[in-house]
Design a protein around this motif. Structure first.
Motif, PDB file in Angstrom:
ATOM      1  N   GLY A 250       0.845  -1.190   0.000  1.00 30.51           N
ATOM      2  CA  GLY A 250       0.000   0.000   0.000  1.00 30.51           C
ATOM      3  C   GLY A 250       0.876   1.234   0.000  1.00 30.51           C
ATOM      4  O   GLY A 250       1.715   1.417  -0.881  1.00 30.51           O
ATOM      5  N   PHE A 251       0.702   2.090   1.020  1.00 24.42           N
ATOM      6  CA  PHE A 251       1.523   3.285   1.141  1.00 24.42           C
ATOM      7  C   PHE A 251       2.685   3.090   2.110  1.00 24.42           C
ATOM      8  O   PHE A 251       3.366   4.050   2.463  1.00 24.42           O
ATOM      9  CB  PHE A 251       0.662   4.477   1.581  1.00 24.42           C
ATOM     10  CG  PHE A 251      -0.252   4.985   0.503  1.00 24.42           C
ATOM     11  CD1 PHE A 251       0.244   5.730  -0.549  1.00 24.42           C
ATOM     12  CD2 PHE A 251      -1.605   4.692   0.533  1.00 24.42           C
ATOM     13  CE1 PHE A 251      -0.596   6.188  -1.552  1.00 24.42           C
ATOM     14  CE2 PHE A 251      -2.456   5.137  -0.465  1.00 24.42           C
ATOM     15  CZ  PHE A 251      -1.941   5.887  -1.520  1.00 24.42           C
ATOM     16  N   ALA A 273       4.847   6.987  -5.191  1.00 24.99           N
ATOM     17  CA  ALA A 273       5.818   5.963  -4.791  1.00 24.99           C
ATOM     18  C   ALA A 273       7.203   6.569  -4.623  1.00 24.99           C
ATOM     19  O   ALA A 273       7.930   6.251  -3.675  1.00 24.99           O
ATOM     20  CB  ALA A 273       5.844   4.838  -5.826  1.00 24.99           C
ATOM     21  N   ALA A 274       7.572   7.446  -5.549  1.00 19.59           N
ATOM     22  CA  ALA A 274       8.886   8.097  -5.473  1.00 19.59           C
ATOM     23  C   ALA A 274       8.996   8.952  -4.213  1.00 19.59           C
ATOM     24  O   ALA A 274      10.051   8.973  -3.562  1.00 19.59           O
ATOM     25  CB  ALA A 274       9.126   8.946  -6.721  1.00 19.59           C
ATOM     26  N   GLN A 275       7.921   9.657  -3.860  1.00 23.62           N
ATOM     27  CA  GLN A 275       7.940  10.482  -2.655  1.00 23.62           C
ATOM     28  C   GLN A 275       8.115   9.629  -1.404  1.00 23.62           C
ATOM     29  O   GLN A 275       8.850  10.001  -0.477  1.00 23.62           O
ATOM     30  CB  GLN A 275       6.637  11.289  -2.546  1.00 23.62           C
ATOM     31  CG  GLN A 275       6.529  12.470  -3.502  1.00 23.62           C
ATOM     32  CD  GLN A 275       7.319  13.681  -3.027  1.00 23.62           C
ATOM     33  OE1 GLN A 275       8.174  13.584  -2.178  1.00 23.62           O
ATOM     34  NE2 GLN A 275       7.043  14.830  -3.619  1.00 23.62           N
ATOM     35  N   ILE A 276       7.476   8.494  -1.370  1.00 27.37           N
ATOM     36  CA  ILE A 276       7.604   7.607  -0.207  1.00 27.37           C
ATOM     37  C   ILE A 276       9.052   7.149  -0.057  1.00 27.37           C
ATOM     38  O   ILE A 276       9.621   7.163   1.042  1.00 27.37           O
ATOM     39  CB  ILE A 276       6.660   6.394  -0.353  1.00 27.37           C
ATOM     40  CG1 ILE A 276       5.196   6.853  -0.242  1.00 27.37           C
ATOM     41  CG2 ILE A 276       6.972   5.338   0.694  1.00 27.37           C
ATOM     42  CD1 ILE A 276       4.190   5.790  -0.615  1.00 27.37           C
ATOM     43  N   LEU A 277       9.676   6.772  -1.162  1.00 30.62           N
ATOM     44  CA  LEU A 277      11.065   6.317  -1.116  1.00 30.62           C
ATOM     45  C   LEU A 277      12.022   7.463  -0.795  1.00 30.62           C
ATOM     46  O   LEU A 277      13.033   7.266  -0.114  1.00 30.62           O
ATOM     47  CB  LEU A 277      11.454   5.666  -2.449  1.00 30.62           C
ATOM     48  CG  LEU A 277      10.699   4.382  -2.804  1.00 30.62           C
ATOM     49  CD1 LEU A 277      11.149   3.869  -4.169  1.00 30.62           C
ATOM     50  CD2 LEU A 277      10.906   3.308  -1.739  1.00 30.62           C
TER      51      LEU A 277
END
Length: 334
Positions: A250-251, A273-277
């Motif tokens: 998920g997030f 997804a890039a922001q989470i990483l």
């Protein structure tokens, strides 16, 4: 790039006659070496290269490149680089900046360059400190850092350069490390091939005012276990034995074994997804993502300007400056 446009060059061809003046052990030396290596490999004629910088230790860069260059004013390198690219679209324009120059006084200019997608390659040297002005805290300094301007510790929440770039709509965003030359050169090659703004954050050590600021991830002894490389189309794996993996739940990010690692895709339509990483480096219990976070295609600002100019020329012809100056109401002052 076609073979007819390639000029045989060596790294030595790109070195200027100026003495390189950074502190002994500074990460800038490694970055300079990698840039010269990559540009020599690309074979772009020196007269078709321009290096634009702002103010700071990193911004001495143009002096050391045997190309066109412009050492501009604090925070305004994006405006100058944009004008250079529009005025001469044949140039490969590289912009050098630092966390102080590019994310404090220059943050506004940088954000607009990114959203406009100007075809410029931006290298941001991040050492989490003001080096040239002797050790004040910067927009990327961690909370609690004691400096000459924060003797009791910084209370500011720091900027995350990759998150900043993603939020500004950048079409190419990457991160690399000054002590990892092979990775740097791979990222610089990818940035050079990108059509549009390519934004690369470089973890860069300042041996005088913030020595060891990235040791927890950049030190060669721990780097394999503390970083994972975002390679397009490849699984997100890490560890000295390459046995650990990263995947999304998920997030949330899940750390698993390599067999269950997720394949990374920087061309996703959204930046979620890039922001989470990108934010993982805020948590020292988890490995930090390096590599290419985003890589998408979009119209460039400089291409749009040139197209507009060509369209007007085709329909209205070339005008005269005198006619433009005298158009509309005029007054004569005697």
């Amino acid at each position: 790039m076609s073979d007819s446009n390639v000029t045989p060059l060596t790294k030595k061809d790109l070195k200027s006659d100026q003495e390189v003046r950074w502190c002994p052990g500074c990460g800038d030396y490694s970055i300079l070496n990698s840039v010269q290596t990559v540009l020599a490999d690309l074979g772009i004629a020196r007269e078709n290269l321009a290096v634009i910088s702002g103010i700071g230790c990193s911004s001495r860069f143009p002096y050391y490149m045997n190309t066109y260059g412009f050492h501009t004013i604090h925070g305004r390198a994006p405006a100058i680089a944009t004008g250079v690219k529009i005025a001469n679209p044949e140039l490969s324009v590289w912009m050098i900046t630092g966390d102080g120059d590019g994310l404090s006084i220059g943050a506004n200019h940088t954000a607009h360059m990114l959203r406009r997608n100007v075809d410029v390659k931006v290298l941001l040297f991040n050492n989490q400190i003001y080096g040239l002005t002797k050790g004040q805290y910067s927009p990327t300094s961690p909370v609690g850092l004691r400096t000459k301007s924060t003797p009791f510790g910084s209370i500011d929440r720091p900027f995350n350069p990759v998150s900043f770039a993603l939020g500004s709509g950048a079409t190419f965003v990457a991160r690399t490390i000054d002590t990892h030359p092979k990775h740097m050169e791979k990222i610089f090659h990818a940035a050079a091939q990108h059509k549009g703004t390519a934004y690369v954050e470089i973890f860069q050590n300042c041996v005088i005012f913030n020595d060891g600021c990235f040791d927890s991830v950049a030190n060669r002894k721990v780097r394999d276990d503390r970083t994972f490389d975002l390679e397009p189309g490849q699984p997100m794996v890490y560890g000295k034995e390459g046995d650990k993996g990263v995947r999304f739940d998920g997030f949330d990010v899940e750390f698993t074994d390599a067999a269950n690692a997720e394949v990374w895709d920087p061309t996703r339509p959204t930046t979620a997804a890039a922001q989470i990483l990108a934010e993982l480096d805020a948590d020292h219990e988890k490995p930090t993502a390096i590599g290419i976070f985003r890589q998408v295609q979009a119209p460039t600002y400089d291409g749009g300007v040139r197209g507009q100019v060509n369209q007007v020329l085709a329909t209205k012809g070339r005008g005269r400056l005198e006619d433009l100056l005298k158009r509309g109401e005029t007054w004569t002052v005697s």
